[in-house]
Design an enzyme around this catalytic site. Structure first.
Site, PDB file in Angstrom:
ATOM      1  N   ASP A  35       0.851  -1.190   0.000  1.00 24.93           N
ATOM      2  CA  ASP A  35       0.000   0.000   0.000  1.00 24.93           C
ATOM      3  C   ASP A  35       0.888   1.242   0.000  1.00 24.93           C
ATOM      4  OD1 ASP A  35      -3.242   0.432   1.157  1.00 24.93           O
ATOM      5  OD2 ASP A  35      -1.889   2.146   0.946  1.00 24.93           O
ATOM      6  N   ILE A  62       1.758   1.114  -6.504  1.00 30.17           N
ATOM      7  CA  ILE A  62       1.553   0.129  -7.578  1.00 30.17           C
ATOM      8  C   ILE A  62       1.968   0.669  -8.950  1.00 30.17           C
ATOM      9  CG2 ILE A  62      -0.216  -1.264  -6.399  1.00 30.17           C
ATOM     10  CD1 ILE A  62      -2.312   0.249  -8.199  1.00 30.17           C
ATOM     11  N   THR A 102      -3.269   5.671 -11.156  1.00 32.98           N
ATOM     12  CA  THR A 102      -3.307   4.552 -10.195  1.00 32.98           C
ATOM     13  C   THR A 102      -4.176   3.407 -10.706  1.00 32.98           C
ATOM     14  OG1 THR A 102      -2.772   5.814  -8.225  1.00 32.98           O
ATOM     15  CG2 THR A 102      -4.149   3.880  -7.894  1.00 32.98           C
ATOM     16  N   THR A 136     -15.960  -2.539  -9.480  1.00 31.98           N
ATOM     17  CA  THR A 136     -17.190  -1.910  -8.978  1.00 31.98           C
ATOM     18  C   THR A 136     -18.344  -2.080  -9.962  1.00 31.98           C
ATOM     19  OG1 THR A 136     -18.154   0.279  -8.611  1.00 31.98           O
ATOM     20  CG2 THR A 136     -16.205   0.236  -9.936  1.00 31.98           C
ATOM     21  N   TYR A 162     -13.863   8.191 -12.216  1.00 30.32           N
ATOM     22  CA  TYR A 162     -13.580   7.007 -11.389  1.00 30.32           C
ATOM     23  C   TYR A 162     -14.037   5.740 -12.095  1.00 30.32           C
ATOM     24  CZ  TYR A 162     -14.563   3.375  -7.927  1.00 30.32           C
ATOM     25  OH  TYR A 162     -14.645   2.166  -7.276  1.00 30.32           O
ATOM     26  N   ASN A 191     -22.010  -0.854  -3.563  1.00 33.41           N
ATOM     27  CA  ASN A 191     -21.467  -0.002  -2.487  1.00 33.41           C
ATOM     28  C   ASN A 191     -21.298  -0.785  -1.185  1.00 33.41           C
ATOM     29  OD1 ASN A 191     -22.668   1.974  -4.430  1.00 33.41           O
ATOM     30  ND2 ASN A 191     -21.963   3.428  -2.895  1.00 33.41           N
ATOM     31  N   PRO A 217     -24.992  16.800   4.000  1.00 29.17           N
ATOM     32  CA  PRO A 217     -25.214  17.237   2.616  1.00 29.17           C
ATOM     33  C   PRO A 217     -25.813  16.133   1.742  1.00 29.17           C
ATOM     34  CG  PRO A 217     -22.856  16.920   3.053  1.00 29.17           C
ATOM     35  CD  PRO A 217     -23.579  16.539   4.304  1.00 29.17           C
ATOM     36  N   ARG A 226     -28.487   3.394  -4.220  1.00 30.14           N
ATOM     37  CA  ARG A 226     -27.281   2.558  -4.179  1.00 30.14           C
ATOM     38  C   ARG A 226     -27.664   1.224  -3.556  1.00 30.14           C
ATOM     39  NH1 ARG A 226     -26.282   5.867  -7.243  1.00 30.14           N
ATOM     40  NH2 ARG A 226     -24.477   7.235  -7.443  1.00 30.14           N
ATOM     41  N   ASP A 296     -26.341  19.039  -6.951  1.00 35.11           N
ATOM     42  CA  ASP A 296     -26.134  17.631  -7.304  1.00 35.11           C
ATOM     43  C   ASP A 296     -24.702  17.398  -7.791  1.00 35.11           C
ATOM     44  OD1 ASP A 296     -26.820  15.009  -7.598  1.00 35.11           O
ATOM     45  OD2 ASP A 296     -28.275  15.312  -9.208  1.00 35.11           O
ATOM     46  N   ARG A 297     -24.235  16.169  -7.620  1.00 33.93           N
ATOM     47  CA  ARG A 297     -22.942  15.747  -8.178  1.00 33.93           C
ATOM     48  C   ARG A 297     -23.044  15.793  -9.703  1.00 33.93           C
ATOM     49  NH1 ARG A 297     -21.231   9.787  -6.441  1.00 33.93           N
ATOM     50  NH2 ARG A 297     -20.106  10.780  -4.744  1.00 33.93           N
TER      51      ARG A 297
HETATM   52  P1  NAD Z   1     -10.018   3.059  -0.233  1.00 39.50           P
HETATM   53  O1  NAD Z   1      -9.916   4.374  -0.929  1.00 39.50           O
HETATM   54  O2  NAD Z   1     -10.578   3.011   1.148  1.00 39.50           O
HETATM   55  O3  NAD Z   1      -8.592   2.362  -0.170  1.00 39.50           O
HETATM   56  C1  NAD Z   1      -7.711   2.376  -1.262  1.00 39.50           C
HETATM   57  C2  NAD Z   1      -6.351   1.913  -0.753  1.00 39.50           C
HETATM   58  O4  NAD Z   1      -5.451   1.879  -1.872  1.00 39.50           O
HETATM   59  C3  NAD Z   1      -5.725   2.851   0.287  1.00 39.50           C
HETATM   60  O5  NAD Z   1      -5.159   2.103   1.338  1.00 39.50           O
HETATM   61  C4  NAD Z   1      -4.648   3.591  -0.495  1.00 39.50           C
HETATM   62  O6  NAD Z   1      -3.545   3.993   0.312  1.00 39.50           O
HETATM   63  C5  NAD Z   1      -4.245   2.543  -1.517  1.00 39.50           C
HETATM   64  N1  NAD Z   1      -3.675   3.140  -2.741  1.00 39.50           N
HETATM   65  C6  NAD Z   1      -4.194   4.170  -3.465  1.00 39.50           C
HETATM   66  N2  NAD Z   1      -3.360   4.455  -4.485  1.00 39.50           N
HETATM   67  C7  NAD Z   1      -2.326   3.586  -4.408  1.00 39.50           C
HETATM   68  C8  NAD Z   1      -1.161   3.378  -5.193  1.00 39.50           C
HETATM   69  N3  NAD Z   1      -0.885   4.142  -6.270  1.00 39.50           N
HETATM   70  N4  NAD Z   1      -0.304   2.383  -4.835  1.00 39.50           N
HETATM   71  C9  NAD Z   1      -0.572   1.608  -3.746  1.00 39.50           C
HETATM   72  N5  NAD Z   1      -1.638   1.777  -2.947  1.00 39.50           N
HETATM   73  C10 NAD Z   1      -2.519   2.756  -3.284  1.00 39.50           C
HETATM   74  O7  NAD Z   1     -10.863   2.135  -1.233  1.00 39.50           O
HETATM   75  P2  NAD Z   1     -11.910   0.991  -0.898  1.00 39.50           P
HETATM   76  O8  NAD Z   1     -13.243   1.601  -0.718  1.00 39.50           O
HETATM   77  O9  NAD Z   1     -11.338   0.108   0.123  1.00 39.50           O
HETATM   78  O10 NAD Z   1     -11.932   0.226  -2.296  1.00 39.50           O
HETATM   79  C11 NAD Z   1     -11.025  -0.839  -2.567  1.00 39.50           C
HETATM   80  C12 NAD Z   1     -11.286  -1.365  -3.966  1.00 39.50           C
HETATM   81  O11 NAD Z   1     -12.633  -1.810  -4.072  1.00 39.50           O
HETATM   82  C13 NAD Z   1     -11.099  -0.309  -5.059  1.00 39.50           C
HETATM   83  O12 NAD Z   1     -10.488  -0.931  -6.155  1.00 39.50           O
HETATM   84  C14 NAD Z   1     -12.523   0.121  -5.393  1.00 39.50           C
HETATM   85  O13 NAD Z   1     -12.618   0.539  -6.734  1.00 39.50           O
HETATM   86  C15 NAD Z   1     -13.277  -1.185  -5.172  1.00 39.50           C
HETATM   87  N6  NAD Z   1     -14.698  -1.044  -4.780  1.00 39.50           N
HETATM   88  C16 NAD Z   1     -15.055  -0.262  -3.711  1.00 39.50           C
HETATM   89  C17 NAD Z   1     -16.388  -0.172  -3.337  1.00 39.50           C
HETATM   90  C18 NAD Z   1     -16.809   0.631  -2.138  1.00 39.50           C
HETATM   91  O14 NAD Z   1     -18.018   0.739  -1.875  1.00 39.50           O
HETATM   92  N7  NAD Z   1     -15.911   1.189  -1.358  1.00 39.50           N
HETATM   93  C19 NAD Z   1     -17.369  -0.873  -4.060  1.00 39.50           C
HETATM   94  C20 NAD Z   1     -16.966  -1.668  -5.147  1.00 39.50           C
HETATM   95  C21 NAD Z   1     -15.624  -1.741  -5.490  1.00 39.50           C
HETATM   96  P1  TYD Z   2     -20.483   7.647  -2.099  1.00 38.58           P
HETATM   97  O1  TYD Z   2     -20.450   7.102  -0.714  1.00 38.58           O
HETATM   98  O2  TYD Z   2     -19.527   8.716  -2.498  1.00 38.58           O
HETATM   99  O3  TYD Z   2     -20.354   6.378  -3.076  1.00 38.58           O
HETATM  100  P2  TYD Z   2     -20.549   6.293  -4.698  1.00 38.58           P
HETATM  101  O4  TYD Z   2     -20.560   7.643  -5.262  1.00 38.58           O
HETATM  102  O5  TYD Z   2     -19.363   5.495  -5.117  1.00 38.58           O
HETATM  103  O6  TYD Z   2     -21.848   5.551  -4.882  1.00 38.58           O
HETATM  104  O7  TYD Z   2     -21.950   8.183  -2.391  1.00 38.58           O
HETATM  105  C1  TYD Z   2     -23.078   7.362  -2.224  1.00 38.58           C
HETATM  106  C2  TYD Z   2     -24.301   8.159  -2.665  1.00 38.58           C
HETATM  107  O8  TYD Z   2     -24.507   9.235  -1.748  1.00 38.58           O
HETATM  108  C3  TYD Z   2     -24.155   8.793  -4.029  1.00 38.58           C
HETATM  109  O9  TYD Z   2     -25.420   8.774  -4.702  1.00 38.58           O
HETATM  110  C4  TYD Z   2     -23.774  10.236  -3.732  1.00 38.58           C
HETATM  111  C5  TYD Z   2     -24.473  10.508  -2.408  1.00 38.58           C
HETATM  112  N1  TYD Z   2     -23.789  11.457  -1.508  1.00 38.58           N
HETATM  113  C6  TYD Z   2     -24.501  12.534  -0.953  1.00 38.58           C
HETATM  114  O10 TYD Z   2     -25.718  12.731  -1.247  1.00 38.58           O
HETATM  115  N2  TYD Z   2     -23.862  13.375  -0.116  1.00 38.58           N
HETATM  116  C7  TYD Z   2     -22.526  13.226   0.207  1.00 38.58           C
HETATM  117  O11 TYD Z   2     -21.969  14.049   0.980  1.00 38.58           O
HETATM  118  C8  TYD Z   2     -21.823  12.099  -0.339  1.00 38.58           C
HETATM  119  C9  TYD Z   2     -20.364  11.880  -0.019  1.00 38.58           C
HETATM  120  C10 TYD Z   2     -22.502  11.247  -1.192  1.00 38.58           C
END
Ligand code: NAD
Ligand code: TYD
Length: 359
Positions: A35, A62, A102, A136, A162, A191, A217, A226, A296-297
């Site tokens: 990491d 990486i 990345t 994802t 992303y 998610n 927010p 989600r 909105d985003r």
């Molecule tokens: P996170 O952002 O919490 O963690 C990412 C980790 O990767 C961190 O520890 C960071 O230090 C490390 N990292 C980032 N850039 C790096 C680099 N260049 N070299 C080495 N390490 C690096 O992410 P997460 O939510 O744990 O997600 C993990 C994986 O799962 C990701 O690939 C994400 O796309 C995928 N994913 C996440 C979700 C979700 O809901 N969080 C859902 C589906 C898929």
């Molecule tokens: P997020 O947790 O960022 O995950 P993703 O965008 O990967 O689904 O957001 C989840 C949902 O919540 C998404 O529809 C955006 C919304 N959201 C808010 O409404 N307010 C916020 O402050 C954030 C961070 C997300």
């Protein structure tokens, strides 16, 4: 003893996966966690395992070919579990470049290093090797018909930088499977929520803000949907795909837990009110009055929903945690770990938060 190289093991899902694997396999496996420790990586998440003889942490990026090749040269890696990524959609909208570097280039480096280490002279691979690429459901785009779901066959249609970078990485893995018969699987998950999630994502952000009486927010009308999965259920799915996933196949992981964002926020508020004791001064802060609709985003995907039929039928995966239980466990974990929250919300994250929400 099987050796797992976990990338991004200090992040949210990666650290939960490390804990899950040691809980399940104990001393029968070895884990090397690679990491770069970006803002999202936190070694505090792994305190409970760092003294283990069968756990090693390597700080490396990486994208750094030499550093990654060195790890493969010094270790007989059996399974790569590739989590490392830039993972936050809002950050990708502000600064897409690092997502390409990345998520795309970093994945290419990992694939090349694993292929070079695992390939025999005749193009076949050493036995028992696998590259598990964690992706994802966002690669599939957004669903408009409420009866639709994402299947493994759903065409890719990413909208955010992303999801576009994750889609590119998935296609690279697929290209290695198709071209080199590279031993890999891809998992596309919905998610996740649970312990150790960085509070820029919806659920921990709402818990943290509500406790300190800060605005909650809500992007747009709050009706974006989600499909929420408790992180341990995701880890279980990844382990099952490592064990039983068919060569080159991809698997969707999701537990039919679709919720509108506004529902999620209201559930968190009521759970906090329920759990916090009456004499806790933070209880008075927790209120639906904090809900604030904001701009909105950009390109905000309306609905994600996974059809987990393939992983359920082929590998017997089903989620264990009902949303009502998972959200309670999660809220409780953050309440019990306020030090963790305070540590990760200091410094860099504060500056980011101000930039995102100052308007
Ligand atoms: P996170 O952002 O919490 O963690 C990412 C980790 O990767 C961190 O520890 C960071 O230090 C490390 N990292 C980032 N850039 C790096 C680099 N260049 N070299 C080495 N390490 C690096 O992410 P997460 O939510 O744990 O997600 C993990 C994986 O799962 C990701 O690939 C994400 O796309 C995928 N994913 C996440 C979700 C979700 O809901 N969080 C859902 C589906 C898929
Ligand atoms: P997020 O947790 O960022 O995950 P993703 O965008 O990967 O689904 O957001 C989840 C949902 O919540 C998404 O529809 C955006 C919304 N959201 C808010 O409404 N307010 C916020 O402050 C954030 C961070 C997300």
């Amino acid at each position: 003893m099987r050796t797992y190289l976990v990338t991004g093991g200090a992040g949210f899902i990666g650290s939960n996966f490390v804990h899950y694997m040691f809980r399940k396999y104990g001393d029968d496996i070895r884990i090397i966690n690679v990491d770069a420790l970006t803002y999202a990586g936190n070694l505090e998440n792994l305190k409970a395992v760092e003294a283990r003889d069968n756990y090693t942490f390597v700080k490396a990026d990486i994208r750094d070919k030499e550093a990654i090749e060195k790890i493969f040269a010094e270790n007989d890696v059996d399974v790569v579990v590739h989590f490392a990524a830039e993972s936050h959609v809002d950050r990708s909208i502000r600064n897409p470049e690092v997502f390409v570097e990345t998520n795309v280039i970093g994945t290419a480096v990992m694939l090349n290093a694993a292929k070079a280490a695992w390939e025999n002279e005749d193009g076949s691979y050493k036995a028992g090797k696998k590259f598990l690429h964690v992706s994802t459901d966002e690669v599939y785009g957004s669903l408009s018909d409420p009866k639709d779901y994402f299947y493994e066959t759903t065409p890719y249609d990413p909208h955010s930088p992303y999801s576009a970078s994750k889609a590119s990485a998935d296609l690279l893995v697929k290209a290695y499977v198709d071209t080199y018969h590279f031993p890999a699987n891809i998992t596309n998950c919905s998610n996740n929520y649970g312990p150790y999630q960085f509070p820029e994502k919806l659920i921990p952000l709402v818990i943290n803000n509500a406790l300190s009486g800060k605005k909650l927010p809500v992007y747009g009308d709050g009706k974006n949907v989600r499909d929420w999965l408790y992180v341990d259920d995701h880890c279980k799915g990844i382990d099952m795909v490592i064990e039983g996933g068919k060569q080159g196949e991809k698997y969707n992981i999701g537990g039919h837990n679709e919720r509108e964002n506004i529902q999620i926020i209201k559930t968190i508020i009521s759970t906090l009110k329920d759990i916090l004791p009456d004499d806790d001064p933070r209880k008075a802060n927790v209120s639906e009055d904090l809900i604030t609709f904001v701009e909105d985003r950009k390109g905000h995907d309306r609905r994600y929903a996974i059809a987990p039929d393939k992983i359920s039928k082929e590998l017997g995966w089903l989620p264990d945690t009902k949303f009502e239980d998972g959200i309670r466990l999660t809220v409780k974990w953050y309440l019990d770990n306020m030090d963790w929250m305070e540590n990760v919300t200091s410094g860099d994250y504060q500056a980011y938060y101000r930039k995102m929400y100052e308007a």
